[in-house]
Motif scaffolding. Structure first.
Motif, PDB file in Angstrom:
ATOM      1  N   TYR A  98     -16.116  32.332 135.191  1.00  0.00           N
ATOM      2  CA  TYR A  98     -16.403  33.763 135.235  1.00  0.00           C
ATOM      3  C   TYR A  98     -17.714  34.121 135.937  1.00  0.00           C
ATOM      4  N   GLU A  99     -18.553  33.140 136.226  1.00  0.00           N
ATOM      5  CA  GLU A  99     -19.898  33.430 136.716  1.00  0.00           C
ATOM      6  C   GLU A  99     -19.891  34.240 138.016  1.00  0.00           C
ATOM      7  N   GLN A 100     -19.060  33.848 138.969  1.00  0.00           N
ATOM      8  CA  GLN A 100     -19.041  34.554 140.254  1.00  0.00           C
ATOM      9  C   GLN A 100     -18.632  36.009 140.079  1.00  0.00           C
ATOM     10  N   GLU A 101     -17.603  36.237 139.284  1.00  0.00           N
ATOM     11  CA  GLU A 101     -17.140  37.603 139.058  1.00  0.00           C
ATOM     12  C   GLU A 101     -18.183  38.417 138.302  1.00  0.00           C
ATOM     13  N   ASP A 102     -18.869  37.784 137.362  1.00  0.00           N
ATOM     14  CA  ASP A 102     -19.892  38.503 136.595  1.00  0.00           C
ATOM     15  C   ASP A 102     -21.046  38.930 137.490  1.00  0.00           C
ATOM     16  N   PHE A 103     -21.463  38.063 138.411  1.00  0.00           N
ATOM     17  CA  PHE A 103     -22.514  38.437 139.356  1.00  0.00           C
ATOM     18  C   PHE A 103     -22.039  39.563 140.275  1.00  0.00           C
ATOM     19  N   ARG A 104     -20.788  39.503 140.692  1.00  0.00           N
ATOM     20  CA  ARG A 104     -20.252  40.555 141.550  1.00  0.00           C
ATOM     21  C   ARG A 104     -20.212  41.883 140.804  1.00  0.00           C
ATOM     22  N   ARG A 105     -19.738  41.850 139.565  1.00  0.00           N
ATOM     23  CA  ARG A 105     -19.618  43.077 138.777  1.00  0.00           C
ATOM     24  C   ARG A 105     -20.998  43.715 138.540  1.00  0.00           C
ATOM     25  N   GLU A 106     -22.002  42.884 138.274  1.00  0.00           N
ATOM     26  CA  GLU A 106     -23.335  43.433 138.037  1.00  0.00           C
ATOM     27  C   GLU A 106     -23.926  44.009 139.324  1.00  0.00           C
ATOM     28  N   ALA A 107     -23.657  43.348 140.463  1.00  0.00           N
ATOM     29  CA  ALA A 107     -24.135  43.886 141.745  1.00  0.00           C
ATOM     30  C   ALA A 107     -23.471  45.229 142.035  1.00  0.00           C
ATOM     31  N   VAL A 108     -22.180  45.342 141.746  1.00  0.00           N
ATOM     32  CA  VAL A 108     -21.458  46.598 141.935  1.00  0.00           C
ATOM     33  C   VAL A 108     -22.066  47.689 141.063  1.00  0.00           C
ATOM     34  N   ARG A 109     -22.356  47.348 139.811  1.00  0.00           N
ATOM     35  CA  ARG A 109     -22.927  48.336 138.889  1.00  0.00           C
ATOM     36  C   ARG A 109     -24.285  48.832 139.387  1.00  0.00           C
ATOM     37  N   ARG A 110     -25.115  47.906 139.863  1.00  0.00           N
ATOM     38  CA  ARG A 110     -26.463  48.285 140.296  1.00  0.00           C
ATOM     39  C   ARG A 110     -26.455  49.055 141.613  1.00  0.00           C
ATOM     40  N   LEU A 111     -25.538  48.667 142.512  1.00  0.00           N
ATOM     41  CA  LEU A 111     -25.489  49.329 143.812  1.00  0.00           C
ATOM     42  C   LEU A 111     -24.684  50.617 143.773  1.00  0.00           C
ATOM     43  N   SER A 124     -21.452  50.956 144.114  1.00  0.00           N
ATOM     44  CA  SER A 124     -20.385  50.966 145.116  1.00  0.00           C
ATOM     45  C   SER A 124     -19.333  49.932 144.753  1.00  0.00           C
ATOM     46  N   ALA A 125     -18.088  50.372 144.632  1.00  0.00           N
ATOM     47  CA  ALA A 125     -17.003  49.456 144.285  1.00  0.00           C
ATOM     48  C   ALA A 125     -16.577  48.610 145.472  1.00  0.00           C
ATOM     49  N   GLU A 126     -16.795  49.124 146.688  1.00  0.00           N
ATOM     50  CA  GLU A 126     -16.406  48.398 147.900  1.00  0.00           C
ATOM     51  C   GLU A 126     -17.575  47.519 148.340  1.00  0.00           C
ATOM     52  N   ILE A 127     -17.536  46.272 147.961  1.00  0.00           N
ATOM     53  CA  ILE A 127     -18.630  45.358 148.271  1.00  0.00           C
ATOM     54  C   ILE A 127     -18.045  43.983 148.596  1.00  0.00           C
ATOM     55  N   THR A 128     -18.472  43.409 149.683  1.00  0.00           N
ATOM     56  CA  THR A 128     -17.936  42.116 150.137  1.00  0.00           C
ATOM     57  C   THR A 128     -18.695  40.969 149.468  1.00  0.00           C
ATOM     58  N   PRO A 129     -18.102  39.765 149.436  1.00  0.00           N
ATOM     59  CA  PRO A 129     -18.823  38.600 148.889  1.00  0.00           C
ATOM     60  C   PRO A 129     -20.164  38.371 149.579  1.00  0.00           C
ATOM     61  N   GLY A 130     -20.207  38.600 150.908  1.00  0.00           N
ATOM     62  CA  GLY A 130     -21.465  38.438 151.629  1.00  0.00           C
ATOM     63  C   GLY A 130     -22.526  39.417 151.170  1.00  0.00           C
ATOM     64  N   GLU A 131     -22.118  40.641 150.882  1.00  0.00           N
ATOM     65  CA  GLU A 131     -23.056  41.654 150.398  1.00  0.00           C
ATOM     66  C   GLU A 131     -23.546  41.321 148.988  1.00  0.00           C
ATOM     67  N   VAL A 132     -22.663  40.756 148.171  1.00  0.00           N
ATOM     68  CA  VAL A 132     -23.080  40.319 146.836  1.00  0.00           C
ATOM     69  C   VAL A 132     -24.145  39.231 146.953  1.00  0.00           C
ATOM     70  N   SER A 133     -23.884  38.254 147.809  1.00  0.00           N
ATOM     71  CA  SER A 133     -24.837  37.164 148.006  1.00  0.00           C
ATOM     72  C   SER A 133     -26.169  37.687 148.540  1.00  0.00           C
ATOM     73  N   ALA A 134     -26.108  38.587 149.520  1.00  0.00           N
ATOM     74  CA  ALA A 134     -27.335  39.144 150.103  1.00  0.00           C
ATOM     75  C   ALA A 134     -28.127  39.934 149.066  1.00  0.00           C
ATOM     76  N   TYR A 135     -27.417  40.640 148.188  1.00  0.00           N
ATOM     77  CA  TYR A 135     -28.101  41.424 147.164  1.00  0.00           C
ATOM     78  C   TYR A 135     -28.900  40.517 146.228  1.00  0.00           C
ATOM     79  N   TRP A 136     -28.283  39.439 145.729  1.00  0.00           N
ATOM     80  CA  TRP A 136     -28.976  38.570 144.787  1.00  0.00           C
ATOM     81  C   TRP A 136     -30.071  37.757 145.470  1.00  0.00           C
TER      82      TRP A 136
END
Length: 219
Positions: free
Chosen positions: A17-30, A32-44
């Motif tokens: 679940y770790e990858q999805e949890d990081f993605r979900r938290e990045a979506v919440r903070r940003l 925006s529901a439309e976010i690519t894996p690359g954008e998630v990585s860049a955010y963290w």
């Protein structure tokens, strides 16, 4: 305190679940529901760099703590707690040469073969670069394992060189003293040690899931 890592409140402690949890938290903070894996990585990555910029001394303190963990005899547990297993289940493991013996011998071997650095520099580089990557993330026993083979090879070279100079009293004594210092430093108490309560709790959970309630209560 544990300078290796801390659990995050929004991440479930399960690789599934770790990858999805990081993605979900990045979506919440940003927002925006439309976010690519690359954008998630860049955010963290950006969050990590902001932390280093804001607290450089805390970052260096944690790097130093991980350096100490890397060069310590203690096998920092991740999937398996080798210290706990050797004490409670497989006692034979306590009599096998571990990192506390292999590492000081390997470092001594590096010093004894320094005259051949032009031929051996890729091995030096591997140890340094690999250690650096772990220090930026997690220093666990299973992640540290790849350097053990290289250190074991240098440890073998150390034993051969010590045998070759066995009749050179002062030089032999100097290298033996250096090896003793390295052994003492690497076998110092670790900066952080996982308490037995954690593996015991895990065993209790497993026993409960199997319906073995008496064992679960004992653990």
């Amino acid at each position: 305190t544990n300078q290796n890592y801390q659990r995050l409140p929004f991440v479930r402690a399960n690789p599934r679940y770790e990858q999805e949890d990081f993605r979900r938290e990045a979506v919440r903070r940003l927002g925006s529901a439309e976010i690519t894996p690359g954008e998630v990585s860049a955010y963290w990555l950006r969050q990590g760099l902001l932390y280093i910029e804001a607290q450089p001394f805390a970052f260096l303190e944690r790097l130093w703590g991980r350096f100490r963990i890397f060069w310590n005899a203690y096998e920092m547990p991740d999937c398996y707690n080798m210290s706990f297993i050797s004490r409670h289940f497989v006692s034979m493991l306590r009599f096998l040469p571990g990192f506390g013996i292999i590492a000081p011998l390997g470092l001594l071997g590096i010093a004894l073969t320094a005259g051949q650095w032009r031929r051996l520099w890729p091995f030096y580089g591997f140890i340094v670069v690999y250690m650096g990557t772990l220090m930026l993330f997690f220093v666990f026993a299973r992640y540290r394992l790849p350097v053990v083979g290289t250190l074991a090879a240098f440890g073998g070279a150390a034993l051969i060189r010590l045998w070759d100079i066995r009749k050179r009293g002062k030089r032999l004594a100097a290298f033996l003293a250096s090896g003793a210092v390295l052994f003492a430093l690497i076998n110092l108490p670790p900066p952080y040690k996982v308490p037995d309560s954690k593996p015991l709790r895990n065993l209790g959970t497993v026993a409960r899931e199997r319906g073995e309630m008496e064992k679960a209560v004992d653990y």
